[in-house]
Design a protein around this motif. Structure first.
Motif, PDB file in Angstrom:
ATOM      1  N   LYS A  25       7.019  -7.567   1.775  1.00 12.99           N
ATOM      2  CA  LYS A  25       6.880  -6.371   0.929  1.00 12.99           C
ATOM      3  C   LYS A  25       8.199  -5.950   0.298  1.00 12.99           C
ATOM      4  CE  LYS A  25       2.820  -4.524   3.164  1.00 12.99           C
ATOM      5  NZ  LYS A  25       2.187  -3.393   3.842  1.00 12.99           N
ATOM      6  N   TYR A  68       9.505  -6.555  -8.284  1.00 16.09           N
ATOM      7  CA  TYR A  68       8.874  -5.566  -9.165  1.00 16.09           C
ATOM      8  C   TYR A  68       9.929  -4.750  -9.911  1.00 16.09           C
ATOM      9  CZ  TYR A  68       6.718  -1.216 -10.630  1.00 16.09           C
ATOM     10  OH  TYR A  68       6.335  -0.122 -11.358  1.00 16.09           O
ATOM     11  N   SER A  88       2.735  -3.254 -18.525  1.00 14.40           N
ATOM     12  CA  SER A  88       1.439  -2.930 -17.924  1.00 14.40           C
ATOM     13  C   SER A  88       1.011  -4.028 -16.945  1.00 14.40           C
ATOM     14  CB  SER A  88       0.387  -2.751 -19.023  1.00 14.40           C
ATOM     15  OG  SER A  88      -0.862  -2.502 -18.459  1.00 14.40           O
ATOM     16  N   ASN A 110       3.072  -3.683 -13.773  1.00 18.18           N
ATOM     17  CA  ASN A 110       2.591  -2.565 -12.958  1.00 18.18           C
ATOM     18  C   ASN A 110       1.266  -2.902 -12.270  1.00 18.18           C
ATOM     19  OD1 ASN A 110       4.757  -0.830 -13.495  1.00 18.18           O
ATOM     20  ND2 ASN A 110       3.799  -0.100 -15.377  1.00 18.18           N
ATOM     21  N   ASP A 111       0.350  -3.494 -13.034  1.00 18.24           N
ATOM     22  CA  ASP A 111      -0.940  -3.898 -12.460  1.00 18.24           C
ATOM     23  C   ASP A 111      -0.736  -4.919 -11.345  1.00 18.24           C
ATOM     24  OD1 ASP A 111      -2.232  -2.245 -14.271  1.00 18.24           O
ATOM     25  OD2 ASP A 111      -2.870  -3.887 -15.594  1.00 18.24           O
ATOM     26  N   TYR A 123       1.874  -5.456  -9.482  1.00 22.09           N
ATOM     27  CA  TYR A 123       2.488  -4.854  -8.301  1.00 22.09           C
ATOM     28  C   TYR A 123       1.444  -4.087  -7.492  1.00 22.09           C
ATOM     29  CZ  TYR A 123       5.616  -2.192  -5.300  1.00 22.09           C
ATOM     30  OH  TYR A 123       6.237  -1.636  -4.210  1.00 22.09           O
ATOM     31  N   ASN A 124       0.606  -3.318  -8.192  1.00 21.08           N
ATOM     32  CA  ASN A 124      -0.427  -2.555  -7.495  1.00 21.08           C
ATOM     33  C   ASN A 124      -1.433  -3.458  -6.786  1.00 21.08           C
ATOM     34  OD1 ASN A 124       0.460   0.098  -7.960  1.00 21.08           O
ATOM     35  ND2 ASN A 124      -0.334   0.020 -10.045  1.00 21.08           N
ATOM     36  N   VAL A 125      -1.736  -4.587  -7.358  1.00 17.95           N
ATOM     37  CA  VAL A 125      -2.660  -5.531  -6.724  1.00 17.95           C
ATOM     38  C   VAL A 125      -1.999  -6.205  -5.531  1.00 17.95           C
ATOM     39  CG1 VAL A 125      -3.812  -7.765  -7.045  1.00 17.95           C
ATOM     40  CG2 VAL A 125      -4.108  -5.958  -8.744  1.00 17.95           C
ATOM     41  N   LYS A 138       0.673  -5.373  -3.702  1.00 15.29           N
ATOM     42  CA  LYS A 138       1.224  -4.590  -2.593  1.00 15.29           C
ATOM     43  C   LYS A 138       0.149  -4.145  -1.601  1.00 15.29           C
ATOM     44  CE  LYS A 138       1.383   0.076  -4.560  1.00 15.29           C
ATOM     45  NZ  LYS A 138       2.248   1.185  -4.923  1.00 15.29           N
ATOM     46  N   HIS A 139      -1.114  -4.162  -1.994  1.00 13.94           N
ATOM     47  CA  HIS A 139      -2.204  -3.772  -1.102  1.00 13.94           C
ATOM     48  C   HIS A 139      -2.936  -5.016  -0.607  1.00 13.94           C
ATOM     49  CE1 HIS A 139      -1.632   0.399  -2.154  1.00 13.94           C
ATOM     50  NE2 HIS A 139      -1.666   0.083  -3.433  1.00 13.94           N
ATOM     51  N   SER A 190      -6.616  -5.711  -2.055  1.00 12.90           N
ATOM     52  CA  SER A 190      -6.666  -6.139  -3.457  1.00 12.90           C
ATOM     53  C   SER A 190      -5.974  -7.490  -3.635  1.00 12.90           C
ATOM     54  CB  SER A 190      -6.060  -5.083  -4.379  1.00 12.90           C
ATOM     55  OG  SER A 190      -4.725  -4.816  -4.046  1.00 12.90           O
ATOM     56  N   ARG A 191      -4.947  -7.748  -2.829  1.00  8.40           N
ATOM     57  CA  ARG A 191      -4.275  -9.061  -2.877  1.00  8.40           C
ATOM     58  C   ARG A 191      -5.253 -10.163  -2.484  1.00  8.40           C
ATOM     59  NH1 ARG A 191      -0.588  -9.244   1.523  1.00  8.40           N
ATOM     60  NH2 ARG A 191       0.190  -7.334   0.599  1.00  8.40           N
TER      61      ARG A 191
END
Length: 176
Positions: A17, A24, A52, A55-56, A58-60, A62-63, A66-67
């Protein structure tokens, strides 16, 4: 879009992480639209799109949930709009028991203690499910992918139930 490729990371469930956050930050700095304020309109638009995507991504990534979904999507198995239900009878029974415990908690002598116990049980089970998911995602064969999809469905339910518990705790805490 393959977010693992965008971030220069191996396509695997387990990620560092801190390394992800550092990549990121670097990508966000390079693609930030403010860096292109004097550029052509096309370059500005491209910068916004890239920013964008970063950002998308990273959000996918980091969780974990969703990863895992992203990994399955890259393997050709999309869970985004599926209506498939779980076929695991033991887990379905467990779901009903957890729901019952949540509903019955309000009638307990110490409702907050019941919620805390249920939350602890779910967190323990969630950690076990993530380990199973991690093991399944090591292999990319169809059978492993289908089993991983089933684990993701279970985890989604568990996360939703944990959110409901948190809402109840907050609601009941306000009542005290």
């Amino acid at each position: 879009m393959n977010f693992f490729t965008l971030f220069g990371l191996p396509e695997q469930f387990k990620l560092d992480k801190n390394h992800l956050a550092n990549v990121y930050k670097s990508l966000a700095q390079v693609t930030h639209p403010d860096k292109f304020s004097t550029a052509s309109q096309q370059q500005k638009l491209l910068s916004v799109q890239k920013s964008s995507q970063v950002n998308d991504g990273y959000n996918v990534l980091k969780h974990p949930l969703s990863r895992a979904e992203h990994m399955l999507e890259l393997r050709g198995l999309s869970l985004q709009h599926e209506t498939k239900t779980l076929q695991d009878p033991a887990f379905l029974m467990q779901q009903m028991e957890w729901r019952e415990q949540l509903e019955d908690a309000q009638y307990a002598k110490e409702p907050m203690a019941v919620l805390e116990d249920l939350e602890q049980e779910l967190q323990t089970q969630t950690a076990e499910q993530y380990k199973i998911l991690e093991d399944l995602l090591v292999s990319s064969d169809e059978q492993s992918n289908q089993k991983a999809a089933a684990e993701i469905r279970k985890l989604k339910f568990m996360h939703k139930l944990l959110s409901e518990i948190a809402r109840k705790e907050e609601e009941w805490f306000d009542d005290f």
